[in-house]
Each structure stands twice: as structure tokens, then as C-alpha cells.
Enzyme design. Sequence first.
Site, PDB file in Angstrom:
ATOM      1  CG  HIS A  42      -0.135  -0.069   2.515  1.00 44.25           C
ATOM      2  ND1 HIS A  42       0.536   1.004   3.066  1.00 44.25           N
ATOM      3  CD2 HIS A  42       0.116  -1.125   3.327  1.00 44.25           C
ATOM      4  CE1 HIS A  42       1.143   0.631   4.166  1.00 44.25           C
ATOM      5  NE2 HIS A  42       0.922  -0.670   4.350  1.00 44.25           N
ATOM      6  CG  ASP A 315       5.788  -3.825   5.705  1.00 44.88           C
ATOM      7  OD1 ASP A 315       4.784  -4.477   6.082  1.00 44.88           O
ATOM      8  OD2 ASP A 315       6.342  -2.970   6.423  1.00 44.88           O
TER       9      ASP A 315
END
Length: 417
Positions: A42, A315
Site C-alpha cells: 500500500h 511489507d
Amino acid sequence: MKCNLLTLCLSAALLTPIAPALGSTDNKADMVLDQVLVLSRHNLRTPIVNTGILTEVTDKKWPEWDAKSGYLTTKGGALEVYMGHYFREWIDQNKLLTDELCPTSNEDVYIYTNSLQRTIATAQFFAAGAFPGCKVSIHHQPEIGKMDPVFNPIITNGSPEFKEKALAAMGAYLNGLSLKAGYEELDNILNIKDSQKCKTDKLCNLDNQKNSFIIEADKEPGVSGPLKIANSAVDAIDLQYYEGFPANDVAWGLVDSPEKWQKLNTLKNAYQETLFTPKVIAKNVAHPILNYIDKGFVSVGKGETAKFIFLVGHDSNIASLMSAMDFKPYQLPQQYEHTPIGGKLVFQRWTDKRANKGFMKVEYVYQTADQLRENAYLSMKTPPKHVTLELKGCPIDKNGYCSWKDFQKVMTTALEQ
């Protein structure tokens, strides 16, 4: 040579030229781009932790944000629109889709995200940049705020043997790192010696405190102690810089050199990699998304699924997947995060028409720290950075391509548990 804050100054003689577009090759006329799968983190969000422990480890006041914790910011949306615009230009240049303004069906474009606000919004803004004015469906679980199992990096093996191996692997990884300089830099920035934690709990520096690792079934790998505190603090500071806070408000004006940014982010990278990249953990937590990618991209024939697949996660998804697939070590110039905000793993399936052979090329496409801060417009003329990656089981040629058959074998091995 002038250096912007958060930008590494390297001798020009050491810099390798960065191509202006994805997938460039000497024999371009013979190469056809068949399919692309993007696994994206994101874009810019507010800090997930901006109160609680962070207010206890410093006597200073943290800057306030105008959005809820963990939400994509307005600027994060703009940054992702630019990224989408760049990808559309690249898609058009490589004739991946039909020459029309809008995708005609899910066979052209398929977008699937984790079911959190920041991932869904990232996909919406990317689509607005790549396919402006078009009706493009964003697929996600109906309950927003609840993790989608495909993107949820949780431990699924509850055996004592797995737990023992995982805890040992985390400890060994962290013990192999040198974080003293990073901890000392953060201690000084926070002025932790005058903090509430120092006064009440004797937590007056981070370097000599003990970390305790956590492995439990149906939960993400975790840690308690200085590494967790440091990750939250550095994350908040990085995001202040990216969001464009005034220089005096970013870490109270105390991070004023590339060296300091580098020291701080050794802590953040250490947190991510210690928790999610030891092989025994990575292959377990990344299995759902690897399985999804294999079924929708790798083990199917050309034309049986969407030509452009866009996945938006976190991540932890990227870090664990890269470890499970055995990517070789890499560096991202002009970034300090190893899995930066808005960064994308771009898997490209190509065919050499002359040789009638299939190939895979994988690149990390990302916005530099200063591109993020400056809200830099992205296009083929002003592109994001990209780094060609290599898998240990899929050797690349001089143009970054590896055999499609070797890539399929890599995926099979990665899925083995």
C-alpha cells in the site's frame, strides 16, 4: 554534488544507468509481453502506532495526523495515482492490453487487495491513474478491517517443533545484525533518558534491552522489547518525511543527514526481516499468497487468466514472499526501507518470438524517499526507480530474463513446506 535529505550521495562513477522503463531489452523486437503480476505494498499511510508506547519513550510531543491510524493519506492516494499513470504508459508501450481506453473485462485486468482501508484505497487510486474514467472492479473480502487470509501473514503451523525452529531462526538472524548505532541515534532523537519510561521502568536506552520473540499459531510472528519500540518510532518518523511535514517537525528536526536516516532504518529493516524472512517462517506465512500467485499466474497457460494482475498487500507479504522464493540480496538506490511504501514486485512473463521460449523478469519498482516527499509526478519520462531482481534458482541473462521453466520450478520449491 547536491544531495536531498534521505538521498544517498554516490560517486557518479559507481552509479549504473537506470533504464527509463520496465523490461527494456536489446532484442526488444523479438520479445512479447504476455502477462504481468504486480504485488504492491500500500502507499503512504498514517502511523499504525502514534500514541501509547511512543509517548512514553520521549518527553517530546509527536506531530498530529489528520487521518485515522493506519489509513492511507490523501497524499498517499495522489502518489498511487502517479504510479498508476506510469504503469499505464508502460503497459501501452509494451502492447499488453488492447489499444482501448478502458479494460474490457477481468481477462484484461484483475485487481485484488487485502480488506483494509489502506490497501483497498491504494488499489482504487492506482486504477484511477492507470484507467481514468473506467469502471474497474476492486476485489476484496466484504468485511473491511478484517484481514484477508491470502494477505494475512500468520503462523499456520502450531507444532512445538516448528515453534522451536522459528524462535531459534529469529534469534540467530537478529544476533547477526549490528544495531547499536541505530539504537543510539534513536535514543538521542527521542531523548529517551528524560522519558517517562526511563523514570518509571528504567528504560533509558534501547541497545542493552532484551527482545522476546513470539510464535503462536494463527498470529503474526512478533517481538516485544526494544526492536518493536524502535520499529514503531522509526516508522512514524519515516512517514512524517514522506507526508511532507515541515523539516523541523520531522523527528523534531534532528534527522539532518543521509547517514542518520540510514542508521534509523537499520532498525526498521531489522524488525521486518527478523520477523518475516527466516526461511522456516517465510515459507509458512507466505504460503497463501504464493499459492494464489501460482494458481492465477504461474501454473496456468497464457490467456487463461488476466493479462494484468494487481495485488495490494503489505511489507510483510513482500518480505516473506521474497525469502520463500529465494531472491538474491538487493539494494534500492535512494531508499532506506527494504520494502518501501508503495513499492511493487513486478513479475513479467515474456516470450521470445524468434526462439519460441518463455521468460520471466522480476523488477522492484518504487518511489524514492524524495519522490515520496516531493509528490513527484511519474511517467515514462520521469519514472519511478526500478531494480532488476534475481532468484537463486532462476539465473538471469544480461537483460534480466530467466527461463520460464526455471521460474516454475522456483515456485514449486517455494510452495513446499
